[in-house]
Design a protein around this motif. Structure first.
Motif, mmCIF file in Angstrom:
data_model
loop_
_atom_site.group_PDB
_atom_site.id
_atom_site.type_symbol
_atom_site.label_atom_id
_atom_site.label_comp_id
_atom_site.label_asym_id
_atom_site.label_seq_id
_atom_site.Cartn_x
_atom_site.Cartn_y
_atom_site.Cartn_z
ATOM 1 N N PRO A 174 4.924 -16.179 13.110
ATOM 2 C CA PRO A 174 5.825 -15.015 13.255
ATOM 3 C C PRO A 174 5.556 -14.022 12.518
ATOM 4 O O PRO A 174 5.000 -14.201 11.145
ATOM 5 C CB PRO A 174 7.282 -15.719 12.919
ATOM 6 C CG PRO A 174 7.111 -17.226 13.141
ATOM 7 C CD PRO A 174 5.799 -17.399 12.613
ATOM 8 N N HIS A 225 11.971 -6.568 14.159
ATOM 9 C CA HIS A 225 11.640 -7.458 15.218
ATOM 10 C C HIS A 225 10.755 -8.621 14.811
ATOM 11 O O HIS A 225 9.859 -8.406 13.472
ATOM 12 C CB HIS A 225 10.537 -6.689 16.126
ATOM 13 C CG HIS A 225 11.020 -5.480 16.846
ATOM 14 N ND1 HIS A 225 11.408 -5.851 18.376
ATOM 15 C CD2 HIS A 225 11.380 -4.244 16.650
ATOM 16 C CE1 HIS A 225 11.960 -4.691 18.614
ATOM 17 N NE2 HIS A 225 11.942 -3.711 17.821
ATOM 18 N N THR A 226 10.925 -9.677 15.179
ATOM 19 C CA THR A 226 10.177 -10.829 14.996
ATOM 20 C C THR A 226 9.490 -11.314 16.043
ATOM 21 O O THR A 226 9.974 -11.477 17.159
ATOM 22 C CB THR A 226 11.034 -12.086 14.458
ATOM 23 O OG1 THR A 226 11.877 -11.652 13.351
ATOM 24 C CG2 THR A 226 10.141 -13.342 14.078
ATOM 25 N N ILE A 255 6.507 -13.513 18.055
ATOM 26 C CA ILE A 255 5.937 -15.006 17.868
ATOM 27 C C ILE A 255 4.964 -14.941 18.942
ATOM 28 O O ILE A 255 5.310 -14.903 20.343
ATOM 29 C CB ILE A 255 6.817 -16.051 17.920
ATOM 30 C CG1 ILE A 255 7.880 -16.064 16.771
ATOM 31 C CG2 ILE A 255 6.164 -17.419 17.786
ATOM 32 C CD1 ILE A 255 9.194 -16.878 17.113
ATOM 33 N N THR A 282 15.145 -9.774 17.985
ATOM 34 C CA THR A 282 15.826 -8.683 17.663
ATOM 35 C C THR A 282 17.239 -8.976 17.458
ATOM 36 O O THR A 282 17.618 -10.065 17.817
ATOM 37 C CB THR A 282 15.737 -7.362 18.398
ATOM 38 O OG1 THR A 282 16.289 -7.345 19.507
ATOM 39 C CG2 THR A 282 14.387 -6.999 18.553
ATOM 40 N N ASP A 305 9.930 -11.779 21.560
ATOM 41 C CA ASP A 305 10.237 -10.663 20.620
ATOM 42 C C ASP A 305 11.797 -11.031 20.179
ATOM 43 O O ASP A 305 12.600 -10.913 21.067
ATOM 44 C CB ASP A 305 10.155 -9.247 21.152
ATOM 45 C CG ASP A 305 10.339 -8.130 20.445
ATOM 46 O OD1 ASP A 305 10.661 -8.428 19.352
ATOM 47 O OD2 ASP A 305 10.497 -7.087 20.791
ATOM 48 N N GLU A 353 6.935 -10.296 11.196
ATOM 49 C CA GLU A 353 8.329 -9.569 11.173
ATOM 50 C C GLU A 353 8.257 -8.087 10.775
ATOM 51 O O GLU A 353 7.315 -7.729 9.823
ATOM 52 C CB GLU A 353 9.288 -10.279 9.885
ATOM 53 C CG GLU A 353 9.837 -11.321 10.356
ATOM 54 C CD GLU A 353 10.792 -11.985 9.400
ATOM 55 O OE1 GLU A 353 11.611 -11.223 8.991
ATOM 56 O OE2 GLU A 353 10.739 -13.217 9.236
ATOM 57 N N ARG A 354 8.664 -7.141 11.418
ATOM 58 C CA ARG A 354 8.469 -5.728 11.192
ATOM 59 C C ARG A 354 9.380 -4.837 11.965
ATOM 60 O O ARG A 354 9.550 -5.066 13.060
ATOM 61 C CB ARG A 354 6.603 -5.334 11.786
ATOM 62 C CG ARG A 354 6.661 -3.928 11.324
ATOM 63 C CD ARG A 354 5.174 -3.630 11.783
ATOM 64 N NE ARG A 354 4.205 -4.422 10.632
ATOM 65 C CZ ARG A 354 3.234 -5.063 10.836
ATOM 66 N NH1 ARG A 354 2.441 -5.003 12.213
ATOM 67 N NH2 ARG A 354 2.425 -5.384 10.096
#
Length: 149
Positions: A33, A39-40, A42, A96, A94, A35-36
């Motif tokens: 995953p 948002h994660t 995968i 959120t 995605d 993360e940014r």
């Protein structure tokens, strides 16, 4: 291949096959995953693999056989093995605070190849149908000419 080498090779094969359950699992299908900005993401992939191996063996000195070029019979040997795998991206998950979205990854090559295969299949059957109708039409016309004569 001597007995010691055979045993070592067999032991190594069994050891590697025993680790497949550790090497294959959800972690192979679902990537790490990322993360940014809330948002994660995968990545998801379709993963497949296969392997095979073979061995040979023995001598035939009892019958006094000779090799193709006049030498004594060979003692034999053998071995071999191989494997391979593939990984194809299929989706991105995605996550959120508003929910989870799954975005499929479109494989344009697969779609194009499927379209070409379908077009070829359809063209084949259309051609066969036209050919059959034309043959039957010719038979009917010849049969009509034979009666007229």
């Amino acid at each position: 291949m001597n007995q010691s080498t055979f045993a070592t090779t067999t032991d190594e094969m069994v050891r590697r096959i025993g680790t497949i359950s550790e090497d294959v699992g959800a972690s192979v299908c679902f990537g790490t995953p990322v993360e940014r900005d809330g948002h994660t993401v995968i990545p998801v992939a379709r993963v497949s693999f296969g392997y095979g191996m073979g061995f040979g063996g023995g001598t035939d000195n009892k019958r006094g056989n000779t090799a193709e070029f006049g030498g004594p019979a060979a003692e034999g040997g053998g071995g071999g093995g191989g494997g391979g795998g593939s990984s194809t991206p299929v989706a991105v998950i995605d996550i959120t605070e508003h929910g989870v979205e799954i975005e499929p990854v479109t494989d344009a090559t697969r779609i194009a190849m499927s379209s070409f295969m379908f077009a070829g299949w359809a063209l084949f059957w259309i051609t066969m149908t036209i050919r059959t109708v034309a043959r039957e039409s010719n038979k009917t016309q010849r049969h009509g000419m034979d009666k007229a004569s």
